[in-house]
Design an enzyme around this catalytic site. Sequence first.
Site, PDB file in Angstrom:
ATOM      1  N   GLU A 135      -3.714  -9.573   3.640  1.00 47.91           N
ATOM      2  CA  GLU A 135      -4.473  -9.286   4.872  1.00 47.91           C
ATOM      3  C   GLU A 135      -5.577 -10.293   5.147  1.00 47.91           C
ATOM      4  OE1 GLU A 135      -3.366  -7.103   2.762  1.00 47.91           O
ATOM      5  OE2 GLU A 135      -2.699  -5.278   3.766  1.00 47.91           O
ATOM      6  N   GLU A 177       0.842  -1.210   0.000  1.00 48.59           N
ATOM      7  CA  GLU A 177       0.000   0.000   0.000  1.00 48.59           C
ATOM      8  C   GLU A 177       0.874   1.256   0.000  1.00 48.59           C
ATOM      9  OE1 GLU A 177      -2.320  -1.459   3.411  1.00 48.59           O
ATOM     10  OE2 GLU A 177      -4.106  -1.068   2.207  1.00 48.59           O
TER      11      GLU A 177
HETATM   12  N1  CAA Z   1       4.413  -7.624  11.795  1.00 42.13           N
HETATM   13  C1  CAA Z   1       5.156  -7.999  12.852  1.00 42.13           C
HETATM   14  N2  CAA Z   1       6.064  -8.998  12.819  1.00 42.13           N
HETATM   15  C2  CAA Z   1       6.222  -9.641  11.654  1.00 42.13           C
HETATM   16  C3  CAA Z   1       5.482  -9.324  10.493  1.00 42.13           C
HETATM   17  C4  CAA Z   1       4.555  -8.243  10.587  1.00 42.13           C
HETATM   18  N3  CAA Z   1       3.841  -7.842   9.548  1.00 42.13           N
HETATM   19  N4  CAA Z   1       5.867 -10.153   9.495  1.00 42.13           N
HETATM   20  C5  CAA Z   1       6.814 -10.954  10.002  1.00 42.13           C
HETATM   21  N5  CAA Z   1       7.024 -10.653  11.308  1.00 42.13           N
HETATM   22  C6  CAA Z   1       8.005 -11.277  12.199  1.00 42.13           C
HETATM   23  C7  CAA Z   1       7.677 -12.732  12.495  1.00 42.13           C
HETATM   24  O1  CAA Z   1       6.783 -12.858  13.585  1.00 42.13           O
HETATM   25  C8  CAA Z   1       9.054 -13.295  12.798  1.00 42.13           C
HETATM   26  O2  CAA Z   1       9.362 -12.910  14.114  1.00 42.13           O
HETATM   27  P1  CAA Z   1      10.249 -13.871  15.033  1.00 42.13           P
HETATM   28  O3  CAA Z   1      11.535 -14.073  14.321  1.00 42.13           O
HETATM   29  O4  CAA Z   1      10.339 -13.146  16.323  1.00 42.13           O
HETATM   30  O5  CAA Z   1       9.443 -15.156  15.153  1.00 42.13           O
HETATM   31  C9  CAA Z   1       9.963 -12.507  11.872  1.00 42.13           C
HETATM   32  O6  CAA Z   1       9.247 -11.332  11.511  1.00 42.13           O
HETATM   33  C10 CAA Z   1      10.353 -13.246  10.616  1.00 42.13           C
HETATM   34  O7  CAA Z   1       9.177 -13.712   9.988  1.00 42.13           O
HETATM   35  P2  CAA Z   1       9.125 -15.127   9.256  1.00 42.13           P
HETATM   36  O8  CAA Z   1       9.667 -16.175  10.148  1.00 42.13           O
HETATM   37  O9  CAA Z   1       7.740 -15.289   8.749  1.00 42.13           O
HETATM   38  O10 CAA Z   1      10.160 -14.881   8.059  1.00 42.13           O
HETATM   39  P3  CAA Z   1      10.137 -15.400   6.561  1.00 42.13           P
HETATM   40  O11 CAA Z   1      11.365 -14.885   5.949  1.00 42.13           O
HETATM   41  O12 CAA Z   1       9.812 -16.838   6.530  1.00 42.13           O
HETATM   42  O13 CAA Z   1       8.884 -14.662   5.888  1.00 42.13           O
HETATM   43  C11 CAA Z   1       7.465 -12.815   5.306  1.00 42.13           C
HETATM   44  C12 CAA Z   1       8.886 -13.282   5.718  1.00 42.13           C
HETATM   45  C13 CAA Z   1       7.102 -13.380   3.941  1.00 42.13           C
HETATM   46  C14 CAA Z   1       7.475 -11.318   5.270  1.00 42.13           C
HETATM   47  C15 CAA Z   1       6.452 -13.336   6.366  1.00 42.13           C
HETATM   48  O14 CAA Z   1       6.911 -12.992   7.652  1.00 42.13           O
HETATM   49  C16 CAA Z   1       5.063 -12.768   6.224  1.00 42.13           C
HETATM   50  O15 CAA Z   1       4.304 -13.240   5.410  1.00 42.13           O
HETATM   51  N6  CAA Z   1       4.739 -11.765   7.055  1.00 42.13           N
HETATM   52  C17 CAA Z   1       3.399 -11.233   7.152  1.00 42.13           C
HETATM   53  C18 CAA Z   1       3.047 -10.378   6.008  1.00 42.13           C
HETATM   54  C19 CAA Z   1       1.679  -9.807   6.206  1.00 42.13           C
HETATM   55  O16 CAA Z   1       0.738 -10.472   6.550  1.00 42.13           O
HETATM   56  N7  CAA Z   1       1.582  -8.502   5.966  1.00 42.13           N
HETATM   57  C20 CAA Z   1       0.345  -7.808   6.083  1.00 42.13           C
HETATM   58  C21 CAA Z   1       0.245  -7.244   7.447  1.00 42.13           C
HETATM   59  S1  CAA Z   1      -1.352  -6.544   7.720  1.00 42.13           S
HETATM   60  C22 CAA Z   1      -1.316  -5.043   6.986  1.00 42.13           C
HETATM   61  O17 CAA Z   1      -0.356  -4.648   6.403  1.00 42.13           O
HETATM   62  C23 CAA Z   1      -2.619  -4.330   7.157  1.00 42.13           C
HETATM   63  C24 CAA Z   1      -2.793  -3.044   6.479  1.00 42.13           C
HETATM   64  O18 CAA Z   1      -3.334  -2.957   5.406  1.00 42.13           O
HETATM   65  C25 CAA Z   1      -2.447  -1.826   7.176  1.00 42.13           C
END
Ligand code: CAA
Length: 703
Positions: A139, A119
Amino acid sequence: MGNEPEARHVDDAVKLETSGAQAGIRVSIVRIDSPPVNALGRAVRDGIVAAVKRARDDRDTQAIVLICAGRTFIAGADIREFGKPAQGATLPEVEAALEDSEKPVIAAIHGTALGGGLEVALACHYRVAVAAARLGLPEVKLGILPGAGGTQRLPRVVGVEKALEMMTSGEPISATEAHAQGLVDELVSGELEAGAVAFAARAASERWPLKKVRDQNGKLVAAKDQAELFLSWRKSVGKKSRGQPAPLQIVECVEAAVHMPFEEGLRFERRAFTELLASPESKAQRYYFFAEREATKVADVPSDTPRRKLAKVGVIGAGTMGGGIAMNFLNAGTPVVIVEQKQDALERGVSVIRKNYERTASKGKLTQAELEKRMALLTPTLALEAVADCDLVIEAVFESMAIKREVFGTLDQLCKPGAILATNTSYLDVNELAACTKRPADVIGLHFFSPANVMKLLEIVRGSATAKDVIATAMALGKTIGKNAVLVGVCRGFVGNRILAARRDQAQQLISEGAMPWDVDRVLEDFGMPMGPFAMGDLAGLDIGWDAQNSKGESVLRDKLCELGRRGQKTSAGYYTYDPKTRERSIDPVVEQLVRDFAKKSGQAERAVTDQEILERCLYAMVNEGAKIVEEGIAQRASDIDVVWVNGYGWPVYRGGPMFWADSVGLPKIVASIEGYEKQYGAAWKPAALLKKLAAEGKSFTR
Ligand code: CAA
């Protein structure tokens, strides 16, 4: 003075740098550096606003590049901040700072641009990316929708259909596809920063328009008169998303984007987002996001524990399970030796693997060259000695202790020192197998779920002697082959099947008291399970574990069904009757009569069993077993049980998992019911000590 530490923190997360002049054009770089995934926490939001303001105010700067340090572009909002009071700059304020800049702002994307990250990129005037990057709005997987303009901006860029597809599935697309869709303006082939700076310098020197996505309505026009388009999306999304409000709300928001002015659409989106954020479904899904990541951590095996090399893998048994297991490694580029006892079984196993790949290729998800490359990594053989130089050997032979003991004894003789010896058993004692070798520290359970090439769950079974580096290697292996690995201890059925057995016992008991199999299935399916226990039995085959010679059809309903040739879906009849073509199930009066006869024989007075009782008895039995599993240390934490059940058994993620669900029901209520059942049914319902303790202390399993 009081603000000083905060200000330093902002500077830590986001830095403003200049790139030097490119053909006389000065480009400022806003670099986000907030490990691990550059999530949009307060420091990052405030930092971007401050850095962009400074770049805008800086007379010499003519263009701005927004780029991230570390492994990825912004991976989204900081999920940990959800539900807490908002502080600092809001995401819309960050976007306004970028979008309203009079100097071109270019997002430079690597890794993943997800959720709020995409976004933010959509609020920049241009986007460039490396080909390996992925872009998406996931999301929906957290039970929410893109709440910072994503539902309004994405359809303006990629069109209504593509935007709906991306947002309702939550699946990211590749940068190459994003480029073809107009979401990425240029693919950078060399170093990202240099490419982005050169792009920015061109944008400034050639005075490209400051493209604001909000003003681009071209791709929305076509959808204006297509009421059926949204109707059909509502229908198909509604069917797939049983019980989840977010996907339907996304459709509403995209329809709003088509029919409302941008600002009004944003307000519509914000209302829907706020509502979803407070929903129990989203709370459960956000909990689950962290539960999955927590499950990768092992208390006494630190993340820096050395791992063993896994360059070559042996799989013993080329049946359904062995073949599926082998595919995981072939997919990851690891050579596999697959062993069978007979030539025809070996050939059959290899041809099933090839057919699976061909099916994937026919859907366009695998090229012929890639297919051949994977098959070339496979060495089929009848000679067990061929696993001698493998780093990991997984046995997937018949589920019998005697046979598996023999296999382990032989492997101990054959395998090189340091090789990991793994069993794929679903029930048996891993310690007993380890004891058949002189190297119990190298023995571990790797319990794959069928079909092993598809199911995400991997139970890693730690024996009492399993070495820490073997555990570390197995947990890392889970990630390499794309599984959600959960560490469990030794007990019959480990975590998943042990809890399944507790539920199955209740399901059987319920039909001996007057409920019908289809009542039990319906209640659990309405709850959100993909299939009730009786339909599941029919799918697996009722004759699994049935012994025709010693069949007890007089007293066991399952045996009676098998004797009648009703062995499940494969015979078009089991607890249900199946249409051989469509596999649609229907209730059969023959089974209804049988169930009544058996219930009579069991000596219990037939009574009306309510749906509520079915639900509570099936699920409370699972919760009670789960509590015992945590209490005994078989699972490291209650949330691991939830990961097992969501990934391996289709527990609806929007209900978090059995232990999270128990917390949401309230543990005192569950204890009271279980104690009532204990009085009625006896020791099988003895409440777990941990469950009673938590309930008495006002505590919960997962919060
Ligand atoms: N917020 C907070 N912490 C997050 C995060 C997020 N969005 N995404 C990842 N993390 C943290 C994980 O909890 C993890 O923490 P720990 O090491 O303490 O366990 C760390 O980052 C690493 O994450 P992964 O183990 O998942 O790492 P990866 O390399 O396998 O994957 C990734 C990376 C593809 C980014 C994956 O973490 C992921 O899919 N993250 C979520 C993405 C997501 O859902 N984003 C949308 C958020 S909602 C939003 O944005 C709403 C809006 O419109 C405003």
